[in-house]
Design a protein around this motif. Sequence first.
Motif, PDB file in Angstrom:
ATOM      1  N   ILE A   1       0.838  -1.200   0.000  1.00 47.04           N
ATOM      2  CA  ILE A   1       0.000   0.000   0.000  1.00 47.04           C
ATOM      3  C   ILE A   1       0.874   1.252   0.000  1.00 47.04           C
ATOM      4  O   ILE A   1       0.610   2.222  -0.708  1.00 47.04           O
ATOM      5  CB  ILE A   1      -0.947  -0.031   1.217  1.00 47.04           C
ATOM      6  CG1 ILE A   1      -1.887  -1.236   1.044  1.00 47.04           C
ATOM      7  CG2 ILE A   1      -1.729   1.258   1.346  1.00 47.04           C
ATOM      8  CD1 ILE A   1      -2.800  -1.497   2.180  1.00 47.04           C
ATOM      9  N   GLU A   2       1.962   1.168   0.778  1.00 47.10           N
ATOM     10  CA  GLU A   2       2.857   2.328   0.829  1.00 47.10           C
ATOM     11  C   GLU A   2       3.495   2.577  -0.535  1.00 47.10           C
ATOM     12  O   GLU A   2       3.633   3.723  -0.984  1.00 47.10           O
ATOM     13  CB  GLU A   2       3.934   2.106   1.897  1.00 47.10           C
ATOM     14  CG  GLU A   2       3.384   2.365   3.301  1.00 47.10           C
ATOM     15  CD  GLU A   2       4.208   1.694   4.387  1.00 47.10           C
ATOM     16  OE1 GLU A   2       5.296   1.178   4.080  1.00 47.10           O
ATOM     17  OE2 GLU A   2       3.739   1.673   5.542  1.00 47.10           O
ATOM     18  N   ALA A   3       3.850   1.475  -1.204  1.00 40.13           N
ATOM     19  CA  ALA A   3       4.451   1.623  -2.542  1.00 40.13           C
ATOM     20  C   ALA A   3       3.454   2.287  -3.479  1.00 40.13           C
ATOM     21  O   ALA A   3       3.812   3.194  -4.252  1.00 40.13           O
ATOM     22  CB  ALA A   3       4.848   0.247  -3.081  1.00 40.13           C
ATOM     23  N   GLY A   4       2.190   1.863  -3.366  1.00 43.23           N
ATOM     24  CA  GLY A   4       1.153   2.465  -4.194  1.00 43.23           C
ATOM     25  C   GLY A   4       1.032   3.947  -3.914  1.00 43.23           C
ATOM     26  O   GLY A   4       0.927   4.762  -4.835  1.00 43.23           O
ATOM     27  N   ALA A   5       1.070   4.282  -2.630  1.00 39.29           N
ATOM     28  CA  ALA A   5       0.918   5.677  -2.246  1.00 39.29           C
ATOM     29  C   ALA A   5       2.075   6.508  -2.807  1.00 39.29           C
ATOM     30  O   ALA A   5       1.877   7.629  -3.283  1.00 39.29           O
ATOM     31  CB  ALA A   5       0.871   5.786  -0.721  1.00 39.29           C
ATOM     32  N   MET A   6       3.294   5.915  -2.759  1.00 39.81           N
ATOM     33  CA  MET A   6       4.454   6.668  -3.256  1.00 39.81           C
ATOM     34  C   MET A   6       4.372   6.874  -4.765  1.00 39.81           C
ATOM     35  O   MET A   6       4.837   7.872  -5.292  1.00 39.81           O
ATOM     36  CB  MET A   6       5.735   5.919  -2.892  1.00 39.81           C
ATOM     37  CG  MET A   6       6.177   6.258  -1.471  1.00 39.81           C
ATOM     38  SD  MET A   6       7.853   5.851  -1.186  1.00 39.81           S
ATOM     39  CE  MET A   6       7.765   4.140  -0.864  1.00 39.81           C
ATOM     40  N   ASP A   7       3.694   5.916  -5.441  1.00 40.44           N
ATOM     41  CA  ASP A   7       3.525   6.073  -6.879  1.00 40.44           C
ATOM     42  C   ASP A   7       2.410   7.050  -7.212  1.00 40.44           C
ATOM     43  O   ASP A   7       2.082   7.240  -8.386  1.00 40.44           O
ATOM     44  CB  ASP A   7       3.204   4.722  -7.530  1.00 40.44           C
ATOM     45  CG  ASP A   7       4.443   3.852  -7.622  1.00 40.44           C
ATOM     46  OD1 ASP A   7       5.531   4.410  -7.456  1.00 40.44           O
ATOM     47  OD2 ASP A   7       4.302   2.633  -7.822  1.00 40.44           O
ATOM     48  N   GLY A   8       1.791   7.592  -6.162  1.00 40.63           N
ATOM     49  CA  GLY A   8       0.806   8.637  -6.398  1.00 40.63           C
ATOM     50  C   GLY A   8      -0.638   8.164  -6.432  1.00 40.63           C
ATOM     51  O   GLY A   8      -1.515   8.936  -6.792  1.00 40.63           O
ATOM     52  N   ALA A   9      -0.906   6.882  -6.063  1.00 40.12           N
ATOM     53  CA  ALA A   9      -2.283   6.400  -6.064  1.00 40.12           C
ATOM     54  C   ALA A   9      -3.015   6.929  -4.839  1.00 40.12           C
ATOM     55  O   ALA A   9      -2.501   6.861  -3.731  1.00 40.12           O
ATOM     56  CB  ALA A   9      -2.316   4.872  -6.072  1.00 40.12           C
TER      57      ALA A   9
ATOM     58  N   ARG B   1      -6.055   2.917  -4.502  1.00 39.49           N
ATOM     59  CA  ARG B   1      -5.346   1.840  -3.812  1.00 39.49           C
ATOM     60  C   ARG B   1      -6.323   0.747  -3.393  1.00 39.49           C
ATOM     61  O   ARG B   1      -6.033  -0.444  -3.448  1.00 39.49           O
ATOM     62  CB  ARG B   1      -4.636   2.382  -2.559  1.00 39.49           C
ATOM     63  CG  ARG B   1      -3.529   3.379  -2.842  1.00 39.49           C
ATOM     64  CD  ARG B   1      -2.574   3.470  -1.668  1.00 39.49           C
ATOM     65  NE  ARG B   1      -3.176   3.908  -0.424  1.00 39.49           N
ATOM     66  CZ  ARG B   1      -3.242   5.184  -0.029  1.00 39.49           C
ATOM     67  NH1 ARG B   1      -2.736   6.150  -0.779  1.00 39.49           N
ATOM     68  NH2 ARG B   1      -3.792   5.500   1.112  1.00 39.49           N
ATOM     69  N   MET B   2      -7.501   1.185  -2.996  1.00 36.66           N
ATOM     70  CA  MET B   2      -8.522   0.221  -2.595  1.00 36.66           C
ATOM     71  C   MET B   2      -8.888  -0.664  -3.775  1.00 36.66           C
ATOM     72  O   MET B   2      -8.967  -1.889  -3.669  1.00 36.66           O
ATOM     73  CB  MET B   2      -9.769   0.994  -2.163  1.00 36.66           C
ATOM     74  CG  MET B   2     -10.276   0.660  -0.790  1.00 36.66           C
ATOM     75  SD  MET B   2     -11.678   1.712  -0.484  1.00 36.66           S
ATOM     76  CE  MET B   2     -11.014   2.771   0.754  1.00 36.66           C
ATOM     77  N   ARG B   3      -9.131  -0.034  -4.891  1.00 32.39           N
ATOM     78  CA  ARG B   3      -9.627  -0.750  -6.055  1.00 32.39           C
ATOM     79  C   ARG B   3      -8.554  -1.671  -6.629  1.00 32.39           C
ATOM     80  O   ARG B   3      -8.827  -2.806  -7.001  1.00 32.39           O
ATOM     81  CB  ARG B   3     -10.084   0.255  -7.108  1.00 32.39           C
ATOM     82  CG  ARG B   3     -11.112  -0.314  -8.065  1.00 32.39           C
ATOM     83  CD  ARG B   3     -11.520   0.726  -9.075  1.00 32.39           C
ATOM     84  NE  ARG B   3     -10.410   1.044  -9.960  1.00 32.39           N
ATOM     85  CZ  ARG B   3     -10.261   2.216 -10.580  1.00 32.39           C
ATOM     86  NH1 ARG B   3     -11.117   3.189 -10.372  1.00 32.39           N
ATOM     87  NH2 ARG B   3      -9.239   2.419 -11.396  1.00 32.39           N
ATOM     88  N   ASP B   4      -7.339  -1.186  -6.695  1.00 28.27           N
ATOM     89  CA  ASP B   4      -6.309  -1.953  -7.406  1.00 28.27           C
ATOM     90  C   ASP B   4      -5.472  -2.857  -6.510  1.00 28.27           C
ATOM     91  O   ASP B   4      -4.859  -3.807  -6.989  1.00 28.27           O
ATOM     92  CB  ASP B   4      -5.383  -1.005  -8.169  1.00 28.27           C
ATOM     93  CG  ASP B   4      -6.076  -0.441  -9.394  1.00 28.27           C
ATOM     94  OD1 ASP B   4      -7.182  -0.951  -9.701  1.00 28.27           O
ATOM     95  OD2 ASP B   4      -5.567   0.506 -10.007  1.00 28.27           O
TER      96      ASP B   4
END
Lengths: 293, 443
Positions: free
Chosen positions: A187-195, A200-203
């Motif tokens: 999740i953190e990686a997703g957040a850093m990629d700007g999601a 993040r929930m959906r993917d």
Amino acid sequence: MRRAYFKNNWIAALMVTPQLIVVFTFFYFPASQAMYWAFTLEQPWGGGNTWVGLDNFRAILSDDLYWSSVWLSIVFALGSTALAVGMALILAIFVDRQLAGYKAYKIGMIWPYAIAAPAVGLAFRFIFSPGAGIMMFVNQVFPDLWNPVENGTQAMAMVILAGAWKQVAYNFIFFLAGLQSIPRSLIEAGAMDGARTLRRMRDIQLPLLAPTFFFVLVINITDSFTDSFGIIDTMTAGGPSRATNLMVYKIFNDGFQGLDYSGAAAQSIILMGLVIALTFVQFRYIERKVHYT
Amino acid sequence: MTKTYPALAALAVACFATTASADKIKFDYWYGLTGDLGVVLAQTCDRFNASQDKYEAVCTGYDGYENVVQSAIAAFRAGKAPALLQSFDAGTADLMMSGQFYAVTQMMKDYNIEIDWSDYFPAIGNYYASSKGELFSMPFNSSTAVMYYNTDDLTAAGVAIPTTWDEFGAALQALKAKNAAKCAYGYEPQVWIDLEQYSAINNIPLATNNNGYDGLDTQLVYNTTSAVKHMEDIKSWLDAGLAEMKVSAGGMNSQEAFSQNLCSFFFGSIASHSSLNLKHAEGLNWDVAMIPTEKGMERHNSVVGGASLWVLAGKTEEEYRGVAEYLKFIATPEEIKFFVSNTGYIAVTKSAFDALTGEGFYSAAPFKGREVAIASLTATEPGPLGRGFRLGSMIQLRAEWLSEVQAALAGDKPVQEAYDTAVERGNALLAKFAKTYAGKTLP
């Protein structure tokens, strides 16, 4: 994957025996008995029975009202499952995001599952009572809007809500556990990629939650076919005019109250078949879309 | 199986008694009365046990008649049935067909216990008797349906107590004209009253074969009698706002609505007389009267409700002697008085009723009004249609009626169509019942 084996099969057999005895005594034996009764006309006080072949099934399946009872059971199962799973998922996501006060909330959410179905039924009977409960206020603003005592659709909506409410807690626990087992790093990686949160929930979260989702779905649908009895019994007794006469309630009514053991046994077999079929369909078609990690 | 508190209390008493005198001969007695009534029943057991040094009744309460009958059947099939079972009207046909009982008249004869069977009110005795008139089970908690009315409301509206349904309809109009805000008639569909009592009181058939007494090949006929018109009347009162639906699912049943002074009329069992006495709104003045008849019809006896005591087969002679002593005990005038004064049930024997009347039991509150039930049950000698209903699958027949009536009252179909459907489905149930007992005849 490593598996653990028993070197001594006798010990293994000894360990599973108590469980097997319980399963045979309380499941296979009654089920076989019901199977036998379904093909006979059984006299309640003993004293013999007559083999009638498929007569009981023929009588039931040629009865329009029985089919309406099957249809109502499916509506109840799908309705209460959709509601219970949906609500539980939303609530679990809230808790997982650690919004303010989530700890107290987490414990509070688990409680409803500990309440027996008849108690839930009684509480909701009061809440939804057109003349005495909370819905009375709605009726004062819009006269005659809410009357589940006479309106079958409203009665059905009412029992679905009550059934779903009870099931939410159970689903919630599984969803929360599922969500918390998703590695934070993803999740953190997703957040850093700007999601953003929703993305993040959906993917990430929902796809990884799929196995839990599938499990909860199967359990809920199975459960709503059999566990709805307590709610129906206290809230509507199958009425008004059979609008909430679910299969399981009809079995109770015919068999336990009306002493029509054979008819009730045949209905039980049909219900069992339906639940098996639905579970099969779910494993066959929905599970394919589930990826276990 | 859920047991009620009185049952637990009875068990506790039984256990205590066991340690005190372990040599008593015990027999099991299962009953279905719950709540306050169950407590009184447990007390009759205690009174019997206290009066006995030889036999002991081990009394166990179940949550309702359906449960006690169901449990007794399960126990019977496993060879662990009680010697004595309290069973209700709807369980009668199956028990009779099974033959798994010891007819009380025969048992009392076998054990040389004198009981004057002709002392029982015929309307009560006949319900539990064979087609030839032999009493199979012991009449016990008996009731019948009556009309409860609010005295003040009727006086205020200048209405006399209605004796026909036409007058009843007019009374509702008058009550509404006087006080439009108050519910005149709290209605709850009750097959026992709207159909069964109605048919008996007006002496019209509910089913062929004299309401099922004369054979298993019975067909329902209530869709062809004035019972249809009666239900249409009820529907028209509901539609016109003269009556209001008061059922538990809506939060309050008709008895509660009456006791809280919300409705002026309600129909119910005389057994509710005592609970209404104990629990009603401040300042409510009420009384009971017989259920109205159809205009132009002669009043006949109403039918008995409640339950009777069945002696089940397969017990030892010693147990049967104990049961016989117990049945003799509860048939004594003192015990009938104890039971009647602590519950709303009626005295089952003429002598007990006369004795109570002589003492002035029925002339003052809180028991005044209960004699109406006896008057209703004894309005005539029970004719072929007044004995009761000997129908198989009775619970389901009643459920079919209720579902169809609910549909008719909700406006989904006309009353006639609803009754036709209920009768057609009921006949299928009766045919299945006859087939279950193929080759047997009703005793």
